[in-house]
Design a protein around this motif. Structure first.
Motif, mmCIF file in Angstrom:
data_model
loop_
_atom_site.group_PDB
_atom_site.id
_atom_site.type_symbol
_atom_site.label_atom_id
_atom_site.label_comp_id
_atom_site.label_asym_id
_atom_site.label_seq_id
_atom_site.Cartn_x
_atom_site.Cartn_y
_atom_site.Cartn_z
ATOM 1 N N LEU A 85 0.642 -0.496 -0.086
ATOM 2 C CA LEU A 85 -0.299 0.243 -0.178
ATOM 3 C C LEU A 85 0.835 1.752 0.051
ATOM 4 O O LEU A 85 0.201 1.989 -1.027
ATOM 5 C CB LEU A 85 -0.845 -0.567 1.206
ATOM 6 C CG LEU A 85 -1.852 -0.621 0.893
ATOM 7 C CD1 LEU A 85 -2.902 -1.322 2.064
ATOM 8 C CD2 LEU A 85 -2.422 -0.453 0.105
ATOM 9 N N SER A 86 1.781 1.080 0.357
ATOM 10 C CA SER A 86 3.181 2.261 0.456
ATOM 11 C C SER A 86 3.069 2.621 -0.533
ATOM 12 O O SER A 86 3.588 3.412 -0.617
ATOM 13 C CB SER A 86 4.127 1.864 1.518
ATOM 14 O OG SER A 86 3.683 1.350 3.046
ATOM 15 N N GLY A 87 4.126 1.482 -1.679
ATOM 16 C CA GLY A 87 4.521 1.888 -2.233
ATOM 17 C C GLY A 87 3.412 2.253 -3.573
ATOM 18 O O GLY A 87 3.639 3.100 -4.675
ATOM 19 N N ALA A 88 1.897 2.291 -3.868
ATOM 20 C CA ALA A 88 1.112 1.919 -4.032
ATOM 21 C C ALA A 88 0.916 4.177 -4.447
ATOM 22 O O ALA A 88 0.760 3.988 -4.815
ATOM 23 C CB ALA A 88 0.023 1.399 -4.305
ATOM 24 N N VAL A 89 0.501 4.341 -2.656
ATOM 25 C CA VAL A 89 0.436 5.275 -2.880
ATOM 26 C C VAL A 89 1.244 6.403 -2.990
ATOM 27 O O VAL A 89 0.670 7.098 -3.368
ATOM 28 C CB VAL A 89 -0.291 5.281 -0.773
ATOM 29 C CG1 VAL A 89 -0.706 6.358 -0.692
ATOM 30 C CG2 VAL A 89 -1.675 4.218 -0.932
ATOM 31 N N PHE A 90 2.344 6.220 -2.373
ATOM 32 C CA PHE A 90 3.008 6.979 -2.155
ATOM 33 C C PHE A 90 4.283 7.041 -3.365
ATOM 34 O O PHE A 90 4.734 7.839 -3.800
ATOM 35 C CB PHE A 90 4.295 7.109 -0.897
ATOM 36 C CG PHE A 90 3.364 6.677 0.323
ATOM 37 C CD1 PHE A 90 2.511 8.126 0.824
ATOM 38 C CD2 PHE A 90 3.118 5.786 1.361
ATOM 39 C CE1 PHE A 90 1.586 8.246 1.756
ATOM 40 C CE2 PHE A 90 2.471 5.962 2.472
ATOM 41 C CZ PHE A 90 1.895 7.213 2.488
ATOM 42 N N ALA A 91 4.577 5.604 -4.042
ATOM 43 C CA ALA A 91 5.515 5.896 -4.973
ATOM 44 C C ALA A 91 4.907 5.170 -6.582
ATOM 45 O O ALA A 91 5.298 5.105 -7.293
ATOM 46 C CB ALA A 91 6.703 5.372 -4.619
#
Length: 528
Positions: A85-91
């Motif tokens: 989720l962090s990769g999808a949302v922030f990067a």
């Protein structure tokens, strides 16, 4: 049905339903009322695609960690949830190409926007169904190849209908060099994965694992010899009728204290002829323990430094490529150098406080288990930043057309869509990922934490090299090749599993093409 086997899976499905309903509510106010049914169906196809990416692609990525028993499936879910989720949302990409990676040409003067909508819907429909089937069978396949095949199949069928049944004109729409690179990746990806894994594994095996096992066995033999000498001494004292009881007790005391290394007697003490031999063996034991620890202290920090350099480089060039960090090349190099240096000294500090254990291999596996947590987290972040586009890319193209009525070269990706698709991806891992995890983690070869780490590091190394050189590779194929490379070295590779996996790789593209072509015929009647 696997979905309703446990209470946890029911909860997962409820979360997914809530996410879908929330997404529908969001979309209801985002598109014109005439297009709401199309939005709902496309959203379902896209979310189902993300769900299956989680069940196959993410499960494939975490298979080595779970198979090596570094992580349980629940722990893998938590890591996937946070970092995917962090990769999808922030990067994740803020925009995505309407035409995926130059796969196929859509001339604006010859097709209508709604025809492109039908192509993207059929691509999601075909790719997600194939992924669902492959995941149920426990076959790790490329999600990128699936969606590429879907777009090609839908595009060719659209061209065939649009150009008065001219198959030549329809086929000419496809950029076949892209398809050729995919075919090439069927060979390049697993071969590179196997070769790099073989090299790294041989280094770790010969410099760390094998010496530790040999030194541990030597210690076992020395302790056994000590025990035998002690027994001989006890028998000699017990059978010595010329010595008084007090003398026998004194000699027994010397034996016990010397054996426990709590008391060193005078080596010239003639009371016991075995004492000197016993002390020499104890000295050999200490030297062997020191050699074993030195072996770990020498190689573990080097491996930590190298792996952090590879993983963070792959993260910088692939996982964070969508972010405009505005860093110069020298700044990136310096950051990577600083991270690698920190990893070296941090791991050195850890091994310096280690004490010898009877099973050094268990300690080594524990250390590599920590390394696996690091590599799996980085892999999940990079995957969330990039491969979620296989589901959300076509959906965003459709959403942009429904909003503007025009075909755009780039389509913005709403943050809420990234979150919902990311949730679907994680839940797909939870509900559907067990079979693929078992295939990668247990059915291909026997994995331990250090072998699982080698597979993950090899995959990251190949992805980094391929990204820098522009080579066509599939991360799924690379990881499978890495696991098989290790299995071939250890002579425990399950060659029976290679045939169905290779067959699945070969038919992914054709099946996605045919499925999307049929899907276009059905969907176009509703959309166009």
């Amino acid at each position: 049905m696997i979905i309703f086997k446990t209470k946890d899976n029911i909860v997962a499905c409820l979360i997914l339903v809530i996410a879908i309903i929330s997404f529908f509510a969001w979309g209801y106010n985002s598109v014109a009322s005439d297009y709401i049914p199309i939005f709902f169906i496309t959203a379902l196809f896209g979310i189902f695609m993300a769900f299956n990416i989680g069940g196959n692609d993410v499960a494939n990525a975490f298979g080595t960690s779970v198979g090596a028993k570094t992580l349980t499936i629940k722990q893998a879910l938590v890591i996937a949830a946070v970092f995917e989720l962090s990769g999808a949302v922030f990067a994740g990409a803020e925009v995505t190409s309407t035409i995926r990676s130059g796969i196929i040409s859509f001339p604006a003067d010859k097709i209508s926007p709604m025809q492109l909508v039908a192509v993207m819907m059929s691509a999601l429909f075909s790719a997600s169904l194939w992924l669902f089937f492959a995941t149920k069978k426990g076959l790790p396949v490329s999600t990128t190849h699936s969606i590429v095949g879907g777009i090609v199949g839908g595009g060719i069928m659209m061209g065939y209908i649009n150009f008065d049944n001219s198959i030549n004109e329809a086929v000419d729409l496809v950029h076949w060099t892209k398809i050729e690179s995919i075919v090439l990746s069927w060979v390049v990806s697993p071969l590179l994965g196997a070769v790099i894994a073989y090299i790294i594994f041989v280094y770790i095996q010969k410099t760390l694992i094998k010496p530790s096992i040999e030194l541990s066995q030597k210690l076992v033999d020395l302790k056994s010899l000590r025990q035998n000498i002690k027994q001989q001494m006890l028998e000699k004292i017990s059978n010595d009728k010329d010595k008084s009881k007090d003398q026998q007790i004194q000699e027994l005391k010397h034996i016990i204290l010397t054996y426990d290394d709590k008391y060193i007697i005078d080596k010239n003490d003639s009371a016991n002829t075995f004492i000197n031999h016993l002390i020499d063996i104890r000295s050999q034991e200490k030297q062997t323990q020191k050699k074993s620890l030195n072996c770990i202290k020498l190689h573990i920090p080097l491996i930590a430094m190298f792996s952090s350099l590879i993983v963070f480089s792959a993260l910088a060039f692939k996982g964070l490529k969508n972010l405009d960090l505005q860093l110069t090349q020298w700044q990136i190099v310096w950051i990577l150098f600083a991270i690698s240096l920190f990893s070296f000294f941090a791991s050195l500090a850890v091994v310096n406080i280690m004490k010898y254990s009877a099973s050094q291999k268990k300690i080594i596996n524990r250390i590599f288990g920590w390394f696996q947590l690091f590599t799996a987290s980085a892999f999940a972040f990079s995957h969330g930043a990039n491969d979620i586009a296989n589901a959300i890319g076509p959906f965003s193209a459709v959403l942009e057309i429904l909003r503007t009525g025009q075909i755009a070269d780039k389509s913005p990706i709403p943050t809420f869509a990234l979150i919902v698709f990311g949730i679907a991806l994680v839940l797909g891992l939870w509900v559907m990922g067990k079979e693929v995890i078992n295939t990668v983690g247990t059915r291909l070869a026997h994995l331990e934490p250090y072998t699982g780490f080698v597979a993950e590091l090899s995959a990251s190394s190949v992805i980094l090299i391929a990204t820098m050189l522009g080579l066509p590779i599939s991360s799924t194929h690379v990881l499978i090749g890495a696991v098989l490379g290790i299995g071939l070295y250890n002579k425990d590779a399950n060659l029976k599993m290679i045939k169905p996996i290779l067959l699945a790789w070969l038919i992914t593209l054709p099946i996605a093409i045919v499925g999307a072509a049929i899907g276009f015929l059905l969907i176009s009647k509703f959309v166009i």
